[in-house]
Structures are given as structure tokens and as C-alpha cells.
Design an enzyme around this catalytic site. Structure first.
Site, PDB file in Angstrom:
ATOM      1  N   ALA A 138       0.817  -1.215   0.000  1.00  0.00           N
ATOM      2  CA  ALA A 138       0.000   0.000   0.000  1.00  0.00           C
ATOM      3  C   ALA A 138       0.852   1.267   0.000  1.00  0.00           C
ATOM      4  CB  ALA A 138      -0.902   0.007   1.224  1.00  0.00           C
ATOM      5  N   LYS A 139       2.099   1.143   0.429  1.00  0.00           N
ATOM      6  CA  LYS A 139       3.037   2.273   0.469  1.00  0.00           C
ATOM      7  C   LYS A 139       2.410   3.484   1.148  1.00  0.00           C
ATOM      8  CE  LYS A 139       5.654   0.428  -3.424  1.00  0.00           C
ATOM      9  NZ  LYS A 139       4.790  -0.659  -3.948  1.00  0.00           N
TER      10      LYS A 139
END
Lengths: 272, 272
Positions: free
Chosen positions: B92-93
Site C-alpha cells: 500500500a506504500k
């Protein structure tokens, strides 16, 4: 929305206020929790109460994502409810490799119709570029954030003596232009705003951290304003949780108006 | 899942393969599009076909987010379908200021039950810490990514001569430990993996970029493996789109098995 339209709105409302819709089920009046979509109901009333003072709304996506698919529906309904002449910011802090950033861009600019999205710079040009390919849409790139941890990496000086956030500002100006790129510049570090404005004379800054996070609006305007205002100053908790009772909307209206009045006089003084 | 359980699984399957579930409606067989949830149907068949060879699954969240609320439902169903002894990564960073990162952590670790989430380091300690407060959950911090733009900032040398990703690796080792923190280390820069392993002897690395992004598995193992393997090597497109026809699952199985066999011999050779 393009830059001219944004500045037009700023002049019309004598305001550069962005209202942060960080809507938290544990903080909104409990009476709303009985409704089918308490988040949207809260946002709707906040928008009704503040739209005449605000030039932008900024939902922080984490608050909606934490609620699962239902949260995304509340977000979509909120976005649809915001008057079309008000600038919208998906505060999502996304960023991934090229084709994947393209999907995030699609999510926020096409599936939803936000005007802008906040993007993290760590992965470099090809993580930012896909967002810049949409007409009249904006990247708001993290440069100098307002949290304590911002000094961990953003202030590290390179061999050439520049802190990392300078490198971000310099390099990224080659990727976008003043019509599709803004920067997040934290207001709790007032002394740095003049420095950033010197590096980036013409871009808009999104300034978080006025109010609950503790920055001074006067200082931000003094050091950060340019001839098209160049500032969107955000307040979230200070407005939307001005009261945690059922009078939250009128309390929000009062706080928004207070900020707008201060902003009107600062525009008078510094926007030239 | 803790580190011991992860290593146990790696030994049992003689594999350190992570399968990237970057499921894209424009790339899956068109026959699936008639079904009610094509994304989940595709993932289900991929999981059935590859679970004996994979120790981890990594959906990149952008692919699901781009589909709106329905995408989040497909993601949840996919997560529920993954066998419980396989490590799961929400790619998802994410990363935001403290209380907001806490909401992202809640989204991926509580609302959903991922074992880990990828996090961007730019905002510093208080953007990462909230993810580390969950028992048996992991942060996978971006250190050195595999995309072209990674050189824009990650390789900038500080006054002390260290590239930014070194600073990230050094500082963040004080925030977490080998049981709750891993690092993203791009495999397209084989020469750098030994350097990173020296700085971070005991942590797991998530290595993207083998396969379609062009890294060499042999090099990664030679320079990156430690005595508990210390590697999860991801392949997305090379496996899930090995065939774009209705035989995609059996084609994926073949590719996964091929990688697993190579990994078995690399474990034999380098994991000690």
C-alpha cells in the site's frame, strides 16, 4: 480546476482556507451514529456551514479507508456534495512505481473526481509523473511536512549542502509546472517558509499545521504569500471539532469565519 | 505471523516466493469478466494453483482501490481465501502523520487482517511507529526501490557520504526490530544488495523486480540471503499473466513451480 480559477475563487471569498474533513466516528456527536451514514451526514453539515468561507476541502483518505468499503462510499458521497467551484484534495499520500501510480491517479481523478491528490516523493519521478498526465488535475507533493518525524529524512543535508526537501522541490519543478503541481509545506516551521518560497516562487503551497498543529497564520502569509496568493492553509480539527455536540456545524461555521476574516486582511496586506 | 513461523514455512516449502496479486481487469481472461467478481475469481484460481509454492501473497492495493468500493470487497475476499499459514502483504506504500498512520494501520491490520503493510519513509518515525504497535504484524519499509525514479532521491549522498536509503535503513532499525520490520530492496540493482545486507544483517527483505522488472534471482540469493533466509522475492506479472487465456492458472502454477525449484537449490546453497 486550474490555477486561474482557484485564484479567482480566493479573491471572491477573500479566503485561502482549506477545511480538512478528517471525520472520525469516535469524535462526531453520538446522535449522528444512529443514522445510516454518519460520516456523510457530518460532512454534509460541515460543508453547508463552511462553504462560503472555504476555497478547498481536504478529506484525509485514511479516515475513510479505515472504515472499509462503506468508508469509500461516504467519501464518494462527500465529494459529490462539495460545490463544484470549490477545490478538492484527496489527502492520500500515495506513490508507487509508474504503472501502479497510474492506477492511484485513476482512482482519485477518474473513478472519483478529485481536483488533486497528495503524493509522496520517495520513489522519484516515475511515481509522480502518472498523476501529472491528467488535464486540470494536480499533484500536491510532500516537501516539508509538519510532523515531528519530518526531521528524520527531510532535513538531511546532501553533499552540496541542501536538505532533502530542497532536492525534492528543485527536481520536481522539472516534472510539473505551476498549473499542475503544488507542495505540502508544514507551517509549524515558520522560519522555513520564506526559504521554500524563494526556491519555489510561483507554485501553490498546501500548508497543514495551522491550528491544532500549532503554526501561525500571520507568519505563513507574511513569508509564503505571492501575487496569486499561492497558499491553501488547512485547518481540520480546529474547525470540524470546534464543538463535539450537535451544534458542531454552527461552531464550525464560527471558526471558519474567524479564519476567513483573518485571511481577508492578510490577503489585503501580502497578496500583491 | 512471526519470523520463526515465516522461516518454518520457507523451509517446509523450500521456497521464498511471494506472488504479487496485481490483478488488472484489462489483463485477465475476458471470459472471467462475465462473473460477478472477476478479480476475486482470478485471484482464487491463482491462489489454488500457486499456494504450494508460495510463502507470501502481495496484493498491490492500487489495483483494488482503482475499482472503488467493489475493489475493496474483492480484496477482502481474496485475503480471506489465502491459507492462514501463508504470509500476507498489503502493498500500500502508506504513511502519514502519527494519528493518521494509526488509521491506515487499523485499516490493514484490524479491519482487514494482513500480516504486513508496505510503508513509505519520507515522513519519518511518527509516520511508521503506529504500524509497529500491532502484535505479530510487520512494517515493510521502502528503502531501495526497483523503479527508474529510485535514483532521484534514494541515492542522494548526505554530507557524511551515505545515500539516503542508508539513512533510512540505519535510522529505522532503531524504530523496529527483526520481528516487526522488513525492507523493500530492489533486485534490479544486484550490486547494491550485498551493501544493504551488510547494513542490515538480520532483517527480512522484500525483493520486487525479479522477472518482469528484470533482476536475477541467483544474484539476490547470493548477496542477500542470511541464516534465516531473510528474503521474500516477489513475482507478479511473470506468474499471474504467464497466460492471458483461460489456462492462466495452470500457466501460473508452472511458473511458480519453476521459481520454487530454483529457490530450493539457492536455499540449499546460500541459507546457512
Amino acid at each position: 480546476m486550474n490555477k486561474a480559477e482557484l485564484f479567482e475563487q480566493i479573491k471572491r471569498k477573500s479566503s485561502f482556507l482549506c477545511v480538512g474533513l478528517d471525520t472520525d466516528l469516535s469524535k462526531i456527536p453520538s446522535d449522528l451514529l444512529k443514522l445510516e451514514d454518519p460520516v456523510f451526514e457530518f460532512n454534509k453539515q460541515i460543508i453547508d456551514a463552511t462553504a462560503e468561507y472555504a476555497v478547498a476541502y481536504k478529506p484525509n483518505i485514511a479516515f475513510y479507508e479505515a472504515l472499509g468499503p462503506k468508508g469509500w462510499e461516504s467519501l464518494q458521497k462527500t465529494l459529490d456534495y462539495i460545490p463544484k467551484d470549490i477545490f478538492t484534495i484527496a489527502d492520500a499520500k500515495r506513490g508507487d512505481i509508474g504503472n501502479t501510480s497510474g492506477l492511484y491517479a485513476k482512482a482519485f481523478f477518474e473513478s472519483m473526481d478529485f481536483d488533486s491528490v497528495t503524493v509522496a516523493p520517495y520513489m522519484g519521478v516515475d511515481s509522480v509523473q502518472p498523476f501529472l498526465e491528467f488535464q486540470d488535475k494536480w499533484v500536491i507533493l510532500l516537501a516539508l511536512t509538519s510532523n515531528a518525524g519530518s526531521s528524520d529524512f527531510q532535513l538531511i543535508e546532501s553533499k552540496s549542502g541542501k536538505p532533502l526537501f530542497h532536492e525534492v522541490l528543485e527536481k520536481s519543478q522539472l516534472w510539473g509546472n505551476t498549473d499542475n503541481m503544488m507542495y505540502v509545506v508544514g507551517a509549524t516551521r515558520g522560519e522555513l517558509i520564506a526559504e521554500v518560497r524563494k526556491l519555489v516562487p510561483d507554485h501553490f503551497f498546501l500548508v497543514p499545521g495551522v491550528g491544532a498543529q500549532g503554526g501561525s497564520l500571520e507568519e505563513v502569509a507574511q513569508y509564503g504569500m505571492n501575487d496569486t496568493c499561492g497558499l491553501l492553509v488547512n485547518s481540520s480539527r480546529g474547525i470540524i471539532y470546534a464543538s463535539q455536540k450537535m451544534d458542531f456545524a454552527s461552531a464550525a461555521k464560527r471558526e471558519a469565519e474567524k479564519l476567513q476574516l483573518e485571511m481577508a486582511s492578510l490577503l489585503e496586506q501580502y497578496c500583491r
